[in-house]
Write an enzyme that holds these catalytic residues in place. Structure first.
Site, PDB file in Angstrom:
ATOM      1  N   LYS A 208      31.823  -8.281  18.865  1.00 56.34           N
ATOM      2  CA  LYS A 208      30.858  -8.726  20.157  1.00 56.34           C
ATOM      3  C   LYS A 208      29.693  -8.037  20.481  1.00 56.34           C
ATOM      4  CE  LYS A 208      28.709 -11.163  23.003  1.00 56.34           C
ATOM      5  NZ  LYS A 208      29.015 -12.132  24.265  1.00 56.34           N
ATOM      6  N   GLY A 261      15.214  -9.714  26.994  1.00 56.05           N
ATOM      7  CA  GLY A 261      16.108  -9.225  28.543  1.00 56.05           C
ATOM      8  C   GLY A 261      16.887 -10.330  28.275  1.00 56.05           C
ATOM      9  N   CYS A 264      22.595 -10.518  28.903  1.00 63.18           N
ATOM     10  CA  CYS A 264      23.581  -9.985  27.749  1.00 63.18           C
ATOM     11  C   CYS A 264      22.893  -8.646  26.846  1.00 63.18           C
ATOM     12  CB  CYS A 264      23.925 -11.034  26.898  1.00 63.18           C
ATOM     13  SG  CYS A 264      24.845 -12.303  27.600  1.00 63.18           S
ATOM     14  N   LYS A 267      22.255  -5.025  28.725  1.00 61.94           N
ATOM     15  CA  LYS A 267      23.190  -4.355  29.155  1.00 61.94           C
ATOM     16  C   LYS A 267      24.280  -4.129  28.004  1.00 61.94           C
ATOM     17  CE  LYS A 267      26.769  -7.907  30.134  1.00 61.94           C
ATOM     18  NZ  LYS A 267      28.039  -8.101  29.741  1.00 61.94           N
TER      19      LYS A 267
HETATM   20  C1  UDX Z   1      22.617 -13.583  23.204  1.00 60.84           C
HETATM   21  C2  UDX Z   1      23.165 -13.699  22.145  1.00 60.84           C
HETATM   22  O1  UDX Z   1      22.238 -14.216  21.247  1.00 60.84           O
HETATM   23  C3  UDX Z   1      24.489 -14.558  22.106  1.00 60.84           C
HETATM   24  O2  UDX Z   1      24.983 -14.733  20.976  1.00 60.84           O
HETATM   25  C4  UDX Z   1      25.236 -13.648  23.108  1.00 60.84           C
HETATM   26  O3  UDX Z   1      26.356 -14.506  23.211  1.00 60.84           O
HETATM   27  C5  UDX Z   1      24.697 -13.484  24.556  1.00 60.84           C
HETATM   28  O4  UDX Z   1      23.413 -12.898  24.298  1.00 60.84           O
HETATM   29  P1  UDX Z   1      21.020 -14.914  25.263  1.00 60.84           P
HETATM   30  O5  UDX Z   1      21.307 -13.743  26.119  1.00 60.84           O
HETATM   31  O6  UDX Z   1      21.204 -16.511  25.585  1.00 60.84           O
HETATM   32  O7  UDX Z   1      22.060 -14.660  23.924  1.00 60.84           O
HETATM   33  O8  UDX Z   1      19.588 -14.832  24.481  1.00 60.84           O
HETATM   34  P2  UDX Z   1      18.814 -14.670  23.008  1.00 60.84           P
HETATM   35  O9  UDX Z   1      18.648 -16.170  22.432  1.00 60.84           O
HETATM   36  O10 UDX Z   1      19.739 -13.801  22.205  1.00 60.84           O
HETATM   37  O11 UDX Z   1      17.520 -13.907  23.420  1.00 60.84           O
HETATM   38  C6  UDX Z   1      17.482 -12.557  24.084  1.00 60.84           C
HETATM   39  C7  UDX Z   1      16.329 -12.142  24.323  1.00 60.84           C
HETATM   40  O12 UDX Z   1      15.784 -11.610  22.957  1.00 60.84           O
HETATM   41  C8  UDX Z   1      15.429 -13.205  24.852  1.00 60.84           C
HETATM   42  O13 UDX Z   1      14.612 -12.408  26.044  1.00 60.84           O
HETATM   43  C9  UDX Z   1      14.361 -13.502  24.087  1.00 60.84           C
HETATM   44  O14 UDX Z   1      12.865 -13.722  24.294  1.00 60.84           O
HETATM   45  C10 UDX Z   1      14.217 -12.189  23.081  1.00 60.84           C
HETATM   46  N1  UDX Z   1      13.704 -12.571  21.609  1.00 60.84           N
HETATM   47  C11 UDX Z   1      14.676 -13.199  20.885  1.00 60.84           C
HETATM   48  C12 UDX Z   1      12.763 -11.810  21.151  1.00 60.84           C
HETATM   49  O15 UDX Z   1      12.002 -11.035  21.930  1.00 60.84           O
HETATM   50  N2  UDX Z   1      12.373 -12.199  19.769  1.00 60.84           N
HETATM   51  C13 UDX Z   1      12.914 -12.665  18.958  1.00 60.84           C
HETATM   52  O16 UDX Z   1      12.650 -13.052  17.884  1.00 60.84           O
HETATM   53  C14 UDX Z   1      14.328 -13.336  19.439  1.00 60.84           C
END
Ligand code: UDX
Length: 436
Positions: A208, A261, A264, A267
């Site tokens: 994870k 941000g 998940c 942190k």
């Molecule tokens: C993430 C993981 O993807 C997921 O598998 C895990 O279980 C929990 O953490 P999540 O927090 O829902 O999921 O968001 P995610 O879609 O991964 O995006 C995280 C951040 O990255 C967002 O702020 C998003 O805007 C940013 N991001 C994503 C980018 O800046 N660029 C990208 O190309 C993709």
């Protein structure tokens, strides 16, 4: 099979509703009175597409119930899913394990019958082994109460689909029995061909954090390339498209901008860095430190660009489009958009924020900012527009109409998602990150 889900926050509420959808009788345990009251009435205390419909349907049918009483869960459930939060600690960058420890300490003494406790929370490697020992020590059922680790990879905005149709299942175990129980629980996905990876406890915990660290590294890598692109006048979006055509690299998670941000990635990267340091894995520690540092620097960079645009306006009016950490969510945890907003407000500017879903949450945490009910209200009279969360509605803005509303047509696209050509043609000065 009777299932309990302990901790009904984002992960737990979705998992509980998903388990009910698979046909199980599910008892969700939630200690927060306000959350519990909402869940009992079939309401979801946060915004997640499709979840309200699923949860309310199963609450109405009686298949999904909620309680604050762990004894009730211990009496009926064959499988207990542990879904409590592991936020960042207030004093260090490590994960706060107090909720996980408290849940095991409270549940274990109540376990009189054979059962499987399945950890889903994201924890530092080594935690599960410690919890297994605690369970063996406290549970009256003795070795009949077993522990497995089954990390969750759901993404906000797609949580229901990710729960019902996961792209892989990871079962961290110390014996064969729990594997059969988990195969049974997830039989629909297993029969549909979902890959199952059976590991020991520590590998499952690491899967994870490694997955999230890799995603964060990908984003910070492309943001580092954006910095270089800015220095030489190259275009990071074209660069991402071109390298993304290589199947080994792939185009996903290569969108440069204001950085990641949420509840998940930030942190988890920090907690992993902390754990790697404890373990003496010094290269891993410095890799993760750089990933985090690049990410934080992107927000600061947007503030610098904005202050540059506002140099002649000491009390400028700034329209911020987007408050959630990403689109299709009302989650503002570690939101880059609100970090930038608060920073500009702190420096004396008047910041007006719009977001389709996240304003109530944002208002609670950042009451000093002004909030607009619609995009137009945010744009009116603005000296500068910041596009910080790429909701589809912002791509539908007519740049010519928007230009007529603002004080002066200047926009910084922190997500590299606007049609720069169309905005420039309508008279806007557009600044992007890593694009000329
Ligand atoms: C993430 C993981 O993807 C997921 O598998 C895990 O279980 C929990 O953490 P999540 O927090 O829902 O999921 O968001 P995610 O879609 O991964 O995006 C995280 C951040 O990255 C967002 O702020 C998003 O805007 C940013 N991001 C994503 C980018 O800046 N660029 C990208 O190309 C993709």
């Amino acid at each position: 099979m009777q299932i309990s889900v302990i901790g009904c926050g984002y992960l737990g509420a979705t998992h509980a509703a998903g388990m009910a959808e698979l046909g199980y009788d599910v008892l969700g345990v939630e200690l927060d009175g306000a959350k519990l009251a909402e869940l009992r009435e079939g309401r979801v205390p946060f915004f997640e597409p499709g979840l309200l419909e699923l949860l309310s349907r199963h609450v109405a049918s009686g298949r999904l119930r909620f309680t604050s009483d762990l004894q009730e869960a211990a009496d009926v459930a064959d499988v207990h899913f542990l879904c409590v939060g592991t936020p960042q600690r207030a004093d260090t960058i490590a994960a706060d394990l107090s909720h996980v420890d408290a849940a095991i300490d409270a549940l274990a003494p109540l376990l009189n019958r054979p059962c499987l406790v399945v950890g889903k929370s994201t924890v530092p490697v080594g935690t599960a082994e410690r919890l297994a020992a605690r369970l063996a020590e406290l549970a009256p059922a003795g070795s009949g109460a077993e522990l497995a680790w089954n990390p969750e990879f759901l993404r906000e905005g797609f949580a229901v689909a990710d729960t019902l149709e996961p792209d892989r299942l990871v079962f961290g175990v110390t014996a064969q029995g729990p594997v059969e129980v988990l195969r049974n629980v997830y039989s629909r996905a297993v029969e549909a061909g979902t890959p199952v990876v059976v590991t020991d406890l520590q590998t499952a915990e690491l899967v994870k954090v490694a997955a999230n660290a890799f995603l964060a590294t990908k984003i910070s890598f492309i943001n580092a390339m954006a910095e270089v692109c800015d220095l030489v006048g190259a275009d990071v979006a074209q660069l991402a498209d071109a390298i993304g055509h290589d199947a080994r690299i792939g185009r996903k998670f290569l969108n440069a901008g204001i950085g990641y941000g949420g509840g998940c990635l930030p942190k988890d990267v920090r907690a992993f860095q902390h754990r790697a340091e404890e373990l003496g894995a010094s290269r891993t520690t410095s890799l993760l430190r750089d990933v985090d540092a690049i990410n934080q620097q992107r927000r600061a960079h947007v503030v610098v660009l904005a202050l540059d645009e506002l140099e002649d306006r000491p009390r400028g009016r700034v329209a911020v489009l987007g408050a959630a950490f990403k689109p299709h969510s009302d989650d503002i945890r570690d939101s880059p958009a609100l970090w930038v907003s608060a920073e500009l407000e702190r420096r004396g500017h008047h910041v007006v924020v719009h977001d389709p879903e996240a304003i109530p949450n944002a208002r609670t945490l950042f009451p000093q900012l002004e909030y607009a009910a619609d995009v137009e209200g945010a744009l009116d009279g603005a000296d500068l527009v910041l596009h910080l969360t790429e909701w589809p509605v912002y791509r539908e803005i007519d740049p010519a109409k928007a230009a007529a509303r603002v004080g002066r047509p200047r926009v910084i696209d922190g997500r590299n998602a606007l049609d720069v050509g169309a905005w420039r043609a309508a008279g806007w000065s557009v600044r992007s990150l890593g694009r000329p």
